[in-house]
Structure formats: C-alpha cells, structure tokens
Design a protein around this motif. Structure first.
Motif, PDB file in Angstrom:
ATOM      1  N   PRO A 181     142.345  58.554  45.662  1.00 50.96           N
ATOM      2  CA  PRO A 181     141.951  58.136  47.020  1.00 50.96           C
ATOM      3  C   PRO A 181     140.436  58.133  47.207  1.00 50.96           C
ATOM      4  O   PRO A 181     139.887  58.922  47.985  1.00 50.96           O
ATOM      5  N   ALA A 182     139.757  57.250  46.504  1.00 49.01           N
ATOM      6  CA  ALA A 182     138.304  57.147  46.614  1.00 49.01           C
ATOM      7  C   ALA A 182     137.901  55.706  46.345  1.00 49.01           C
ATOM      8  O   ALA A 182     138.456  55.055  45.456  1.00 49.01           O
ATOM      9  N   GLN A 183     136.944  55.206  47.113  1.00 49.88           N
ATOM     10  CA  GLN A 183     136.482  53.829  46.967  1.00 49.88           C
ATOM     11  C   GLN A 183     134.986  53.824  46.692  1.00 49.88           C
ATOM     12  O   GLN A 183     134.188  54.183  47.559  1.00 49.88           O
ATOM     13  N   PHE A 184     134.602  53.457  45.484  1.00 44.71           N
ATOM     14  CA  PHE A 184     133.184  53.416  45.136  1.00 44.71           C
ATOM     15  C   PHE A 184     132.464  52.338  45.943  1.00 44.71           C
ATOM     16  O   PHE A 184     132.972  51.240  46.135  1.00 44.71           O
ATOM     17  N   LYS A 185     131.260  52.673  46.397  1.00 45.71           N
ATOM     18  CA  LYS A 185     130.390  51.724  47.087  1.00 45.71           C
ATOM     19  C   LYS A 185     129.060  51.652  46.347  1.00 45.71           C
ATOM     20  O   LYS A 185     128.588  52.644  45.787  1.00 45.71           O
ATOM     21  N   VAL A 186     128.457  50.493  46.339  1.00 50.13           N
ATOM     22  CA  VAL A 186     127.178  50.306  45.666  1.00 50.13           C
ATOM     23  C   VAL A 186     126.100  51.106  46.399  1.00 50.13           C
ATOM     24  O   VAL A 186     125.912  50.939  47.613  1.00 50.13           O
ATOM     25  N   PRO A 187     125.397  51.996  45.703  1.00 47.05           N
ATOM     26  CA  PRO A 187     124.352  52.779  46.381  1.00 47.05           C
ATOM     27  C   PRO A 187     123.232  51.881  46.899  1.00 47.05           C
ATOM     28  O   PRO A 187     122.829  50.922  46.235  1.00 47.05           O
ATOM     29  N   ALA A 188     122.749  52.189  48.084  1.00 45.39           N
ATOM     30  CA  ALA A 188     121.689  51.386  48.692  1.00 45.39           C
ATOM     31  C   ALA A 188     120.392  51.538  47.899  1.00 45.39           C
ATOM     32  O   ALA A 188     120.063  52.639  47.427  1.00 45.39           O
ATOM     33  N   PRO A 189     119.640  50.453  47.736  1.00 39.69           N
ATOM     34  CA  PRO A 189     118.348  50.549  47.048  1.00 39.69           C
ATOM     35  C   PRO A 189     117.429  51.566  47.712  1.00 39.69           C
ATOM     36  O   PRO A 189     117.361  51.654  48.939  1.00 39.69           O
ATOM     37  N   THR A 190     116.739  52.324  46.899  1.00 35.89           N
ATOM     38  CA  THR A 190     115.768  53.298  47.398  1.00 35.89           C
ATOM     39  C   THR A 190     114.371  52.689  47.525  1.00 35.89           C
ATOM     40  O   THR A 190     113.517  53.230  48.213  1.00 35.89           O
ATOM     41  N   HIS A 191     114.150  51.569  46.833  1.00 37.32           N
ATOM     42  CA  HIS A 191     112.869  50.863  46.865  1.00 37.32           C
ATOM     43  C   HIS A 191     113.166  49.373  47.088  1.00 37.32           C
ATOM     44  O   HIS A 191     112.953  48.538  46.200  1.00 37.32           O
ATOM     45  N   PRO A 192     113.654  49.004  48.278  1.00 34.61           N
ATOM     46  CA  PRO A 192     114.193  47.652  48.476  1.00 34.61           C
ATOM     47  C   PRO A 192     113.185  46.525  48.473  1.00 34.61           C
ATOM     48  O   PRO A 192     113.529  45.399  48.119  1.00 34.61           O
ATOM     49  N   LYS A 193     111.934  46.788  48.855  1.00 34.30           N
ATOM     50  CA  LYS A 193     110.954  45.712  49.001  1.00 34.30           C
ATOM     51  C   LYS A 193     109.900  45.774  47.904  1.00 34.30           C
ATOM     52  O   LYS A 193     109.600  46.854  47.375  1.00 34.30           O
ATOM     53  N   PRO A 194     109.314  44.613  47.548  1.00 36.59           N
ATOM     54  CA  PRO A 194     108.271  44.598  46.507  1.00 36.59           C
ATOM     55  C   PRO A 194     107.152  45.599  46.749  1.00 36.59           C
ATOM     56  O   PRO A 194     106.608  46.158  45.791  1.00 36.59           O
ATOM     57  N   ASP A 195     106.795  45.832  48.000  1.00 38.22           N
ATOM     58  CA  ASP A 195     105.733  46.807  48.294  1.00 38.22           C
ATOM     59  C   ASP A 195     106.155  48.223  47.924  1.00 38.22           C
ATOM     60  O   ASP A 195     105.302  49.116  47.776  1.00 38.22           O
ATOM     61  N   ASP A 196     107.472  48.450  47.798  1.00 35.31           N
ATOM     62  CA  ASP A 196     107.992  49.782  47.475  1.00 35.31           C
ATOM     63  C   ASP A 196     108.095  50.021  45.966  1.00 35.31           C
ATOM     64  O   ASP A 196     108.251  51.165  45.533  1.00 35.31           O
ATOM     65  N   TRP A 197     108.052  48.951  45.185  1.00 34.94           N
ATOM     66  CA  TRP A 197     108.320  49.066  43.753  1.00 34.94           C
ATOM     67  C   TRP A 197     107.252  49.904  43.051  1.00 34.94           C
ATOM     68  O   TRP A 197     106.077  49.893  43.434  1.00 34.94           O
ATOM     69  N   VAL A 198     107.672  50.626  42.029  1.00 35.55           N
ATOM     70  CA  VAL A 198     106.760  51.477  41.263  1.00 35.55           C
ATOM     71  C   VAL A 198     106.017  50.621  40.241  1.00 35.55           C
ATOM     72  O   VAL A 198     106.634  49.924  39.430  1.00 35.55           O
ATOM     73  N   SER A 199     104.703  50.664  40.267  1.00 32.06           N
ATOM     74  CA  SER A 199     103.897  49.858  39.355  1.00 32.06           C
ATOM     75  C   SER A 199     103.852  50.491  37.973  1.00 32.06           C
ATOM     76  O   SER A 199     104.047  51.691  37.795  1.00 32.06           O
ATOM     77  N   VAL A 200     103.542  49.653  36.998  1.00 35.20           N
ATOM     78  CA  VAL A 200     103.480  50.142  35.630  1.00 35.20           C
ATOM     79  C   VAL A 200     102.283  51.072  35.425  1.00 35.20           C
ATOM     80  O   VAL A 200     102.342  52.008  34.620  1.00 35.20           O
ATOM     81  N   SER A 201     101.208  50.851  36.166  1.00 34.26           N
ATOM     82  CA  SER A 201     100.056  51.758  36.031  1.00 34.26           C
ATOM     83  C   SER A 201     100.393  53.140  36.562  1.00 34.26           C
ATOM     84  O   SER A 201      99.932  54.154  36.013  1.00 34.26           O
ATOM     85  N   THR A 202     101.218  53.203  37.597  1.00 33.34           N
ATOM     86  CA  THR A 202     101.684  54.505  38.100  1.00 33.34           C
ATOM     87  C   THR A 202     102.586  55.179  37.079  1.00 33.34           C
ATOM     88  O   THR A 202     102.467  56.380  36.816  1.00 33.34           O
ATOM     89  N   ALA A 203     103.467  54.394  36.483  1.00 34.13           N
ATOM     90  CA  ALA A 203     104.418  54.950  35.523  1.00 34.13           C
ATOM     91  C   ALA A 203     103.731  55.483  34.275  1.00 34.13           C
ATOM     92  O   ALA A 203     104.191  56.469  33.675  1.00 34.13           O
ATOM     93  N   LEU A 204     102.630  54.861  33.865  1.00 33.41           N
ATOM     94  CA  LEU A 204     101.988  55.247  32.611  1.00 33.41           C
ATOM     95  C   LEU A 204     100.791  56.171  32.808  1.00 33.41           C
ATOM     96  O   LEU A 204     100.066  56.464  31.854  1.00 33.41           O
TER      97      LEU A 204
END
Length: 367
Positions: A181-204
């Motif tokens: 008795p469980a129905q999986f739902k797609v988790p909502a994006p945590t970074h939905p907009k391009p301005d929210d996306w993590v840049s590669v310079s931040t990652a490295l």
C-alpha cells in the motif's frame, strides 16, 4: 526501523549503491548490501572498496549472461542500470536487436525469481525513442508483469535540477510490488531553475591535493594549442581555430569534442567514451579533467576511492549514475515505503512509456 536487503546488476563502481545507502541513512532505513554483479574486474574492486558490506564473495565479477540468478541470495530491493549502448542517441541505436539491448531481461529474471518488494532501473534518454518507442513500451510492459506484478513510475530526470553540477538526463523507473500500500511519487526538483543550478567551478573548488585519482593526462602540443584557442563553453567546431588545428572529420561535429567547460554553468554530460577530444576539458587550463574532477562533477564523495588504471577509472566514472541523483530517488522511495511525506511532481512519462502532456506537468503538487 525498516530493513531491506538489496541486490544489484550492472552495478558499475557503486553510484547507485552509494546514493541508496546515503538515502537510507537519512531516512532511518536499514539497507543491507547482499550481492552485486559487474563484468569489469576493476569496477568490482572499486565497488568492494566503497560500498558498506561489500566483499569479494558478494560482488560477483562476470558476464551477466552467465550469472545464475536463481542461486543468488533472496533480496527485498533490487537496482539495475541495464546497458545503454544500444539505446544511446550517440550510438547505432540497435535497441533490442543489438548485443546489449536485450540484457534488461536479466533484471526481469531477477524480479521473476526473487520478487523483491521494490526495484529501481536506469537507462539513457534514447531508450524512450528506440525503434519508434516500441522498445521502451516493451521493456515497461515486461517490468510491470514481472514477478507478481509491479506498479511502475518511469520518469525522465534532469539531474541538474537536483543539485548535480552536470546536465545529465536519465530515465529512472521505480517499481513497487502490487499489494504494497504505497505509491511512489517523483521527488520535486531541489534546483528547478537555471539560476539554481550548481556550476562546475563551484563543484571543482578546493579539491585537496592529497586525494587519489588526480593524475593529469599528457596533452600533446597540438591539443594544448587547440584548447588555448577554444573559449569556455566552445568546442572544436564552433571556435575560431588556426587552419592546422581544425578537425577534418566529416559528420563528426559533436558538441562534446574538445569542448571546454563553462565555469558559470553545470558541466555537459560526463561520459565513459574513449575517443579523442571527449574527455572533458577545463575552462581555464588547456587540459583534460582529472578523474577526481570528473568524480566531483558526478558527485562522488572525495573519500570514494577508484581502483584500476587511469583509463579504467575514467570509464567507471563516466558510466556511473551520479550518487547525488540516486540518493534523491532512493530517499523518495524509502519515504514512500515508510509513509513519510515529501514534495513531489507529476511523472513526465506514463507507465506505458508515453510522454505526459505539458499541461499535466504545469502545477507542482505538494503531498
């Protein structure tokens, strides 16, 4: 505390498993590695070195076609990123008629015999259009009727919308056994907009010098000169190059070839392909990325140690599922199974493989 044993086919170095274990720890689920299989020996060594509970006996090195799934220990959860070679938009797209396309069936065999409570399957976006979409519909139908039957939720995830510093798009299929008795739902994006996306310079940023897997690739003088004339975000075909540096290759104008990263944006998709000019290139220095930089972009923890040669490690990283992306999906799955509410959005693919009309996706739904 809920306890689940998990098996895995086509395990790779452990991107899915690492994300699953991290999600279980956060949600308060006891996830126990039971067995895994991969065809590459170095990849198996990497998995054993990093995934909790993995041993030489539990991580089986060998061709999945020779694996006796009936002899494997019983499991309650199952994961498999079945081979994408014949579904990739960059390949010959042979689909189910190719050498690797039919291997999804080994996952179905596991579901038929072991009947786990849930499964997570992964593949490339090209799967949904392979042979006019017929391959995708066939695979989904096989997954739905496997074992005692599963309710499945396929969705095309854009991992940059979930904090992965890379534009990596993958189809993930989550299945829960009918009767649960469980129905999986797609988790909502945590970074939905391009301005929210993590840049590669931040990652490295701030990679400690003592970390392993940081060997640099020796670049020829010609490659260095070529990269020096390619600006961040450009590739070998849209940059202005000296005549002797241009690539005289007919039909090969892939944007990834000698493409330099843009420091203010997520990386393009990191792959395990071995062709010249496809290794990912730094935006500032005229060189290919190190494997540790690739691992950062793929969201592997700095403590995750890869085994094998430099080329083997590069392929392992490129073919893996980003652990941070896997974590988001498994966290939602475990929250679903434990009755814990979370933010979700409608799936963009139906259980029969058809895309959902955009209007149906317009409104974010909060559980």
């Amino acid at each position: 505390m809920s306890t689940y044993t998990m098996g895995e086919l086509f395990s790779g170095p452990g991107g899915i498993a690492w994300g699953a274990h991290e999600a279980a720890r956060e949600v308060g689920v006891d996830l126990r590695h039971t067995w895994a299989n991969d065809y590459d020996s170095s990849t198996c060594e990497t998995y054993r070195a990093n995934i909790p509970g993995a041993t030489h006996q539990s991580v089986i090195h060998g061709d999945v076609r020779d694996l006796d799934v009936k002899s494997l220990q019983s499991i309650e959860g199952f994961a498999f990123g079945f081979p994408c070679n014949d579904y990739s938009l960059l390949g010959e797209s042979k689909g189910l008629s190719g050498k690797f396309g039919p291997l999804y069936q080994r996952g179905v065999d596991v579901l038929d015999h072991h009947r786990p409570a849930w499964f997570v399957a992964e593949n490339v976006t090209g799967l949904k259009s392979s042979n006019g979409g017929d391959d995708f519909k066939h695979i989904l139908a096989e997954l739905r009727k496997a074992g005692a039957g599963y309710t499945i939720v396929p969705h095309l995830y854009h991992f940059e919308q979930y904090g992965v510093p890379q534009r990596r798009h993958r189809i993930i299929i989550v299945g829960i056994a009918e009767g649960i008795p469980a129905q999986f739902k797609v988790p909502a994006p945590t970074h939905p907009k391009p301005d929210d996306w993590v840049s590669v310079s931040t990652a490295l940023a701030n990679i400690p010098t003592h970390l392993p897997n940081q060997e640099r690739t020796r670049q020829s003088k010609t490659v260095i000169r070529r990269l020096e004339q390619i600006r961040p975000g450009q590739n070998a075909f849209n940059a202005t190059l000296d005549d002797d540096l241009r690539l005289n290759v007919k039909g090969a104008t892939l944007s990834q070839i000698y493409r330099r990263l843009h420091p203010g944006k997520p990386s393009y998709t990191i792959t395990g392909s071995g062709g010249g000019g496809t290794h990912g290139y730094h935006w500032d220095e005229p060189r290919a990325l190190t494997n540790r930089e690739r691992a950062r972009i793929q969201t592997f923890d700095d403590n995750f140690v890869f085994r094998g040669t430099k080329e083997s490690v590069r392929k392992q990283i490129g073919m893996a599922v980003p652990p941070a992306g896997a974590k988001v999906i498994f966290r939602a799955l475990f929250q679903t199974l434990t009755g814990t509410p979370y933010d979700w959005v409608p799936a963009n693919l139906t259980p029969s493989g058809e895309p959902v009309k955009r209007r149906a996706l317009a409104e974010k739904i909060i559980s």
